[in-house]
Design a protein around this motif. Structure first.
Motif, PDB file in Angstrom:
ATOM      1  N   ARG A 120       0.826  -1.205   0.000  1.00  0.00           N
ATOM      2  CA  ARG A 120       0.000   0.000   0.000  1.00  0.00           C
ATOM      3  C   ARG A 120       0.864   1.261   0.000  1.00  0.00           C
ATOM      4  O   ARG A 120       1.995   1.250   0.496  1.00  0.00           O
ATOM      5  N   THR A 121       0.326   2.336  -0.523  1.00  0.00           N
ATOM      6  CA  THR A 121       1.054   3.598  -0.541  1.00  0.00           C
ATOM      7  C   THR A 121       0.247   4.683   0.167  1.00  0.00           C
ATOM      8  O   THR A 121      -0.945   4.536   0.429  1.00  0.00           O
ATOM      9  N   ALA A 122       0.934   5.756   0.504  1.00  0.00           N
ATOM     10  CA  ALA A 122       0.312   6.946   1.079  1.00  0.00           C
ATOM     11  C   ALA A 122       0.573   8.111   0.142  1.00  0.00           C
ATOM     12  O   ALA A 122       1.559   8.118  -0.619  1.00  0.00           O
ATOM     13  N   GLN A 123      -0.296   9.104   0.197  1.00  0.00           N
ATOM     14  CA  GLN A 123      -0.165  10.304  -0.621  1.00  0.00           C
ATOM     15  C   GLN A 123       0.081  11.495   0.302  1.00  0.00           C
ATOM     16  O   GLN A 123      -0.746  11.811   1.158  1.00  0.00           O
ATOM     17  N   ILE A 124       1.239  12.131   0.147  1.00  0.00           N
ATOM     18  CA  ILE A 124       1.626  13.256   0.987  1.00  0.00           C
ATOM     19  C   ILE A 124       1.277  14.559   0.272  1.00  0.00           C
ATOM     20  O   ILE A 124       1.718  14.803  -0.860  1.00  0.00           O
ATOM     21  N   ALA A 125       0.472  15.391   0.929  1.00  0.00           N
ATOM     22  CA  ALA A 125       0.078  16.679   0.354  1.00  0.00           C
ATOM     23  C   ALA A 125       1.224  17.674   0.496  1.00  0.00           C
ATOM     24  O   ALA A 125       1.739  17.886   1.600  1.00  0.00           O
ATOM     25  N   VAL A 126       1.618  18.286  -0.614  1.00  0.00           N
ATOM     26  CA  VAL A 126       2.760  19.202  -0.668  1.00  0.00           C
ATOM     27  C   VAL A 126       2.306  20.535  -1.243  1.00  0.00           C
ATOM     28  O   VAL A 126       1.510  20.580  -2.180  1.00  0.00           O
ATOM     29  N   LEU A 127       2.825  21.629  -0.694  1.00  0.00           N
ATOM     30  CA  LEU A 127       2.506  22.983  -1.162  1.00  0.00           C
ATOM     31  C   LEU A 127       3.789  23.787  -1.292  1.00  0.00           C
ATOM     32  O   LEU A 127       4.700  23.636  -0.469  1.00  0.00           O
ATOM     33  N   ARG A 128       3.853  24.609  -2.307  1.00  0.00           N
ATOM     34  CA  ARG A 128       5.041  25.463  -2.447  1.00  0.00           C
ATOM     35  C   ARG A 128       4.685  26.828  -2.995  1.00  0.00           C
ATOM     36  O   ARG A 128       3.696  27.015  -3.695  1.00  0.00           O
ATOM     37  N   GLN A 129       5.543  27.778  -2.654  1.00  0.00           N
ATOM     38  CA  GLN A 129       5.596  29.078  -3.328  1.00  0.00           C
ATOM     39  C   GLN A 129       6.959  29.144  -3.997  1.00  0.00           C
ATOM     40  O   GLN A 129       7.991  29.053  -3.315  1.00  0.00           O
ATOM     41  N   LYS A 130       6.995  29.304  -5.285  1.00  0.00           N
ATOM     42  CA  LYS A 130       8.261  29.274  -6.001  1.00  0.00           C
ATOM     43  C   LYS A 130       9.095  30.513  -5.679  1.00  0.00           C
ATOM     44  O   LYS A 130       8.562  31.581  -5.376  1.00  0.00           O
ATOM     45  N   ALA A 131      10.399  30.343  -5.736  1.00  0.00           N
ATOM     46  CA  ALA A 131      11.325  31.451  -5.488  1.00  0.00           C
ATOM     47  C   ALA A 131      11.008  32.608  -6.434  1.00  0.00           C
ATOM     48  O   ALA A 131      10.736  32.412  -7.617  1.00  0.00           O
ATOM     49  N   THR A 132      11.052  33.809  -5.878  1.00  0.00           N
ATOM     50  CA  THR A 132      10.681  34.981  -6.667  1.00  0.00           C
ATOM     51  C   THR A 132      11.859  35.595  -7.405  1.00  0.00           C
ATOM     52  O   THR A 132      11.668  36.442  -8.287  1.00  0.00           O
ATOM     53  N   GLY A 133      13.087  35.204  -7.060  1.00  0.00           N
ATOM     54  CA  GLY A 133      14.271  35.759  -7.704  1.00  0.00           C
ATOM     55  C   GLY A 133      14.855  34.799  -8.723  1.00  0.00           C
ATOM     56  O   GLY A 133      14.437  33.650  -8.854  1.00  0.00           O
ATOM     57  N   SER A 134      15.857  35.256  -9.438  1.00  0.00           N
ATOM     58  CA  SER A 134      16.482  34.446 -10.488  1.00  0.00           C
ATOM     59  C   SER A 134      17.606  33.571  -9.947  1.00  0.00           C
ATOM     60  O   SER A 134      17.973  32.573 -10.569  1.00  0.00           O
ATOM     61  N   ASP A 135      18.161  33.931  -8.793  1.00  0.00           N
ATOM     62  CA  ASP A 135      19.312  33.204  -8.244  1.00  0.00           C
ATOM     63  C   ASP A 135      18.837  32.175  -7.212  1.00  0.00           C
ATOM     64  O   ASP A 135      19.164  32.236  -6.032  1.00  0.00           O
TER      65      ASP A 135
END
Length: 525
Positions: free
Chosen positions: A93-108
């Motif tokens: 059996r597997t589990a599903q992990i809920a993930v959330l992100r805000q992407k980096a706002t800069g180029s570096d």
């Protein structure tokens, strides 16, 4: 926060003050990285390490209705990470992990900064949702994707830990379990057994309950690291999240880039010692509140701080015999104490506590009940998240089991350590919920033995009510980590506006610059 575990034990659900405040106030892209599995990993795990995340809107990942608008902001994107339910059987059996992100706002961009708020059982997704706006324009938001996840069994992850329904929660909060007689103990233990059976039935079986501990959440976090495309993990964990952090560091030291552990649990501390010291920490916080409150002539506890404990006992204990009607609900003794403790998490909450006690003294229990609702993560619609159920389940796997005799002694010691929360009744020596858990603990107290670990940073607050200062000192020593001392009140301080600390944390996370030796910071600096 204060949590009853159906043994008359007073133990604390430890989450940072900023997240507690949030509770009170109420398209696809490839993200995978091939070949990031830990060397020598079970070949059966390759498909998990090589997966790519499909990112999309976050509205359906909200835990409660009051969070939905916040999650729906376009700045956030969400995905589900697949992991084995049982790492000993990766083809099962597997589990599903809920993930959330805000992407980096800069180029570096450096990579991902993964957050965990502790509990155990609190939502990392929710933490990022409420933390990210405060980090707008900072170097952390510019250089890192800000990433949260709901650890297995919690929040929006599945299978979700679930033990009782919303109506049963209301009854649970009114049930005091204070009868020390053999009949009373038998009744409490019967209720504890029924709670566990409910967890088995509603959560998906004993296999689910056996694999919800921090040991397995740390392994999930390494799969998440790989799926995010990061060669090494950059992590900030608060409170019980520090346990997740040092557990990960022990399992995967070669995969750690940087790690900040704030409001630390001492890994070598026994469960009994931890609970007693937490109670003492909240007594210290209550006395600090009482001293501050006494400056106001209208303080509901009076103007003599030395009498505050006796005053609050006299004020609250009548609820044992007769709960206070609050609309179509009732304020119980347990909820009044829980509301008090909720407000002791942060000095910012002290005005709410003073107001709540004043209202209660005049027959109005709305604010104390609201504070308790925030602790239990109950929405205004009457629906509960699974935070406390997850806390109990994870704790049963992370902590030591106790005998009936030890429970009785623990109840006595806890009352002595936190007399403001002493109900004046004899201690009840009943087996706790964890005594009936269908699987053994997956962790035990020990100092992590780690080779090849980069320098970590531990932050500890002198007036921390939930994880006393010395625990952070001991963890830093055990890990060979840098220690930052915060001289002040509250639980969880990093990235909460104390410039001295935030500057040091940012320099460490971005440029891997160790904080100055012996760094001490005060609120306002």
């Amino acid at each position: 926060m204060l949590c009853r575990v159906r043994s008359r034990r007073r133990s604390f659900v430890a989450v940072p003050a900023a997240l507690a405040a949030a509770a009170l106030l109420a398209s696809c892209s490839a993200g995978g990285a091939t070949g990031n599995a830990v060397p020598g990993a079970d070949p059966g795990l390759e498909r998990f390490y090589d997966q790519q995340l499909s990112w999309g809107p976050c509205g359906d990942f909200a835990i409660t209705d009051r969070d939905r608008d916040q999650y729906a902001q376009k700045r956030f994107e969400c995905a589900r990470l697949e992991v084995p339910l049982d790492y000993a059987n990766p083809s099962g059996r597997t589990a599903q992990i809920a993930v959330l992100r805000q992407k980096a706002t800069g180029s570096d961009r450096i990579g991902s900064l993964v957050f965990n708020p502790g509990g155990p059982g609190a939502s990392g997704n929710r933490q990022v949702v409420y933390t990210a706006p405060d980090l707008d324009g900072t170097e952390l938001a510019q250089r890192f994707d800000l990433v949260g996840f709901d650890p297995r069994g919690t929040g929006a992850s599945t299978p979700a830990l679930d033990c009782i329904d919303d109506q049963e929660w209301e009854a649970e909060r009114l049930d005091l379990d204070i009868d020390p007689s053999p009949e009373g103990v038998a009744q409490t233990e019967k209720e504890n057994q029924e709670f566990v059976q409910g967890c088995i039935r509603r959560s998906g079986g004993e296999e689910v309950l056996a694999n919800m501990g921090t040991r397995d959440a740390a392994r999930d976090m390494d799969i998440l690291r790989a799926a995010l495309g990061d060669e090494k993990l950059t992590f900030i964990g608060y409170s019980a999240g520090t346990r997740l952090g040092y557990t990960y560091a022990e399992q995967f030291p070669q995969n750690v880039r940087a790690m900040v552990l704030d409001g630390a649990l001492d890994p070598k501390q026994s469960t009994i010692d931890r609970i007693v010291k937490q109670n003492a920490g909240f007594q210290q916080a209550f006395e600090a509140f009482a001293k501050d409150c006494a400056k106001n002539p209208s303080c509901p506890l009076g103007t003599d701080p030395s009498q505050a404990t006796a005053r609050v006992q006299a004020l609250i204990r009548p609820l044992i015999q007769e709960p206070l009607q609050v609309g179509d609900r009732k304020l119980s003794y347990n909820d009044a104490i829980t509301g008090i403790v909720q407000a002791l998490y942060s000095k910012d909450f002290w005005p709410y506590l003073a107001q709540g006690l004043s209202m209660y003294a005049n027959g109005d229990g709305r604010l104390l009940l609201g504070l308790a609702d925030a602790y239990y993560d109950r929405g205004q619609d009457g629906k509960y998240s699974n935070f406390i159920e997850a806390f109990r389940a994870i704790s049963c796997l992370d902590e030591q089991r106790t005998t009936r005799e030890e429970e009785g002694e623990l109840a006595r010691a806890a009352k002595e350590a936190a007399p403001f929360a002493d109900d004046g009744q004899p201690p009840v020596a009943a087996q706790s919920i964890c005594s009936y858990w269908p699987s053994p603990p997956t962790s035990e107290p020990h100092v992590p033995s780690v080779q090849g670990l980069p320098k970590l940073v531990v932050i500890s607050t002198t007036g921390d009510p939930a994880t006393p200062y010395q625990a952070g000192v001991d963890l830093a020593e055990g890990l060979g980590a840098s220690l930052i001392t915060h001289e002040g009140e509250g639980h969880g301080v990093a990235l909460n506006g104390v410039k001295c600390i935030d500057d040091a944390v940012t320099a460490y996370l971005v440029d891997l610059v160790d904080p100055p030796a012996g760094l001490r910071c005060r609120s306002g600096e």
